[in-house]
Design a protein around this motif. Structure first.
Motif, mmCIF file in Angstrom:
data_model
loop_
_atom_site.group_PDB
_atom_site.id
_atom_site.type_symbol
_atom_site.label_atom_id
_atom_site.label_comp_id
_atom_site.label_asym_id
_atom_site.label_seq_id
_atom_site.Cartn_x
_atom_site.Cartn_y
_atom_site.Cartn_z
ATOM 1 N N UNK A 1 0.906 -1.300 0.016
ATOM 2 C CA UNK A 1 0.026 -0.044 0.048
ATOM 3 C C UNK A 1 0.656 1.343 0.037
ATOM 4 N N UNK A 2 1.790 1.241 0.907
ATOM 5 C CA UNK A 2 2.858 2.349 0.953
ATOM 6 C C UNK A 2 3.486 2.604 -0.509
ATOM 7 N N UNK A 3 3.967 1.697 -1.011
ATOM 8 C CA UNK A 3 4.804 1.630 -2.359
ATOM 9 C C UNK A 3 3.873 2.262 -3.340
ATOM 10 N N UNK A 4 2.587 1.908 -3.439
ATOM 11 C CA UNK A 4 1.419 2.313 -4.572
ATOM 12 C C UNK A 4 1.569 3.697 -4.281
ATOM 13 N N UNK A 5 1.185 4.047 -3.139
ATOM 14 C CA UNK A 5 0.708 5.557 -3.030
ATOM 15 C C UNK A 5 2.085 6.372 -3.448
ATOM 16 N N UNK A 6 3.078 5.733 -2.693
ATOM 17 C CA UNK A 6 4.436 6.780 -3.256
ATOM 18 C C UNK A 6 4.435 6.732 -4.670
ATOM 19 N N UNK B 1 -7.759 6.339 -3.472
ATOM 20 C CA UNK B 1 -7.722 5.676 -2.202
ATOM 21 C C UNK B 1 -7.105 4.308 -2.469
ATOM 22 N N UNK B 2 -5.819 3.798 -1.589
ATOM 23 C CA UNK B 2 -5.297 2.504 -1.839
ATOM 24 C C UNK B 2 -5.520 1.615 -0.455
ATOM 25 N N UNK B 3 -5.791 0.480 -0.900
ATOM 26 C CA UNK B 3 -5.980 -0.564 0.155
ATOM 27 C C UNK B 3 -5.534 -1.928 -0.302
ATOM 28 N N UNK B 4 -4.828 -2.776 0.676
ATOM 29 C CA UNK B 4 -4.319 -3.897 -0.016
ATOM 30 C C UNK B 4 -4.614 -5.088 1.108
ATOM 31 N N UNK B 5 -5.143 -6.294 0.513
ATOM 32 C CA UNK B 5 -5.454 -7.413 1.305
ATOM 33 C C UNK B 5 -5.008 -8.527 0.493
ATOM 34 N N UNK B 6 -4.142 -9.283 1.213
ATOM 35 C CA UNK B 6 -3.730 -10.417 0.514
ATOM 36 C C UNK B 6 -3.026 -10.383 -0.836
ATOM 37 N N UNK C 1 -4.052 -8.188 -2.948
ATOM 38 C CA UNK C 1 -4.856 -7.644 -4.025
ATOM 39 C C UNK C 1 -5.004 -6.134 -3.650
ATOM 40 N N UNK C 2 -4.524 -5.190 -4.604
ATOM 41 C CA UNK C 2 -4.739 -3.785 -4.339
ATOM 42 C C UNK C 2 -6.176 -3.360 -4.838
ATOM 43 N N UNK C 3 -6.952 -2.666 -3.972
ATOM 44 C CA UNK C 3 -7.986 -2.080 -4.365
ATOM 45 C C UNK C 3 -7.987 -0.663 -4.293
ATOM 46 N N UNK C 4 -8.328 0.050 -5.577
ATOM 47 C CA UNK C 4 -8.226 1.407 -5.924
ATOM 48 C C UNK C 4 -9.652 2.089 -5.745
ATOM 49 N N UNK C 5 -9.762 3.211 -5.139
ATOM 50 C CA UNK C 5 -11.134 3.967 -4.938
ATOM 51 C C UNK C 5 -11.097 5.348 -5.059
ATOM 52 N N UNK D 1 5.827 -4.771 -6.459
ATOM 53 C CA UNK D 1 6.354 -5.786 -6.311
ATOM 54 C C UNK D 1 5.504 -6.235 -5.288
ATOM 55 N N UNK D 2 4.916 -7.386 -5.474
ATOM 56 C CA UNK D 2 4.294 -8.112 -4.392
ATOM 57 C C UNK D 2 2.707 -8.062 -4.829
ATOM 58 N N UNK D 3 2.307 -7.201 -5.722
ATOM 59 C CA UNK D 3 0.834 -7.017 -6.141
ATOM 60 C C UNK D 3 0.244 -8.228 -6.791
ATOM 61 N N UNK D 4 -0.518 -9.161 -6.506
ATOM 62 C CA UNK D 4 -1.070 -10.058 -7.071
ATOM 63 C C UNK D 4 -2.174 -9.793 -8.170
#
Length: 265
Positions: free
Chosen positions: A203-208, A222-227, A229-233, A253-256
């Motif tokens: 989440x931090x790296x996507x925001x940056x 808005x960025x949230x990550x679970x497992x 999976x990145x959710x963009x709103x 890196x790490x985003x599925x």
């Protein structure tokens, strides 16, 4: 605060010595001058600053009243400055001098910032392990040299660099070599195993990545990550901006996968 003297007896420590007004004036002059040097709008003008007892006196010239007021406002923002007297002249026909042989102080700071930002974006990219890249920046022009393990990794490095704030052009000289050729990484400790990447890190790296990129508006997403999976709103201005946001997030890196169903226009 108590200390011990040579006889072993307790003694009060001497209070810290407050800086003299002369030192404070010199410090404030330096802060204002540095701000002018770092400002892309003011660094090419011949501006002079003197400070005495919290009063800043400005001299020199600028091209218009906007820059004249900018110089004044910057000086007023410096801690301890209570008054600004401006003798800055307006020269409407002023033209910026030609490019000097050596970058100015402000340009060098800008270039160093760009270099560090591009390096960071490459490091936390999903292609980071496929790159042994050297980044160099001169007056906003970025050069990428070194080795990439695939054409995709090389091209993505170029895209990440060109979409960074302050970059005017990118010379991508990365050479594609197969993994068998062996890439020597000088900072092996920076390599992150995808299976070990935490959702918070992603989440931090996507925001940056959004913050450092020119083709998306970070404040609207808005960025949230679970497992993984990145959710963009959020709500963006165009199809192109939405596609860029999805692509940038997917590259971390790490985003599925990226869930952009709530990212509208």
């Amino acid at each position: 605060m108590l200390t011990q003297n040579l006889n072993g007896k307790s003694a009060s420590a001497a209070p810290p010595i407050a800086p003299t007004q002369e030192v404070l004036d010199a410090r404030q002059e330096s802060q204002i001058w540095t701000a002018y040097a770092l400002s892309a709008s003011l660094r090419h003008y011949d501006l002079r600053v003197s400070v005495r007892d919290g009063k800043a006196t400005l001299a020199g010239f600028v091209g218009d009243s906007v820059h004249q007021d900018l110089a004044r406002q910057i000086a007023l923002k410096v801690a301890g400055i209570t008054e600004v007297e401006s003798h800055i002249e307006i020269r409407p026909n002023f033209t910026s001098p030609g490019v000097s042989a050596e970058p100015a102080f402000g340009e060098m700071v800008d270039d160093a910032t760009i270099t560090c930002t591009v390096r960071s974006k490459l490091l936390w990219s999903r292609h980071g392990e496929e790159l042994a890249a050297h980044v160099d920046t001169v007056r906003g022009r970025v050069s990428l040299t070194g080795i990439a393990e695939s054409i995709e990794a090389r091209d993505m490095a170029g895209k990440l660099a060109v979409n960074t704030h302050g970059v005017s052009s990118v010379d991508n000289q990365l050479t594609v070599e197969s993994p068998q050729a062996g890439i020597a990484r000088s900072e092996a400790s920076n390599v992150i195993n995808i299976t070990d990447v935490a959702d918070g890190w992603i989440t931090t790296k996507v925001k940056l990545t959004f913050l450092y990129s020119t083709n998306v508006n970070r404040s609207r997403i808005e960025v949230n990550t679970q497992g993984g999976v990145v959710k963009l709103t959020g709500k963006l201005d165009s199809v192109a901006e939405r596609a860029a946001a999805i692509g940038l997030a997917a590259n971390v890196r790490g985003v599925r996968s990226v869930d952009a169903d709530s990212l509208t226009m």
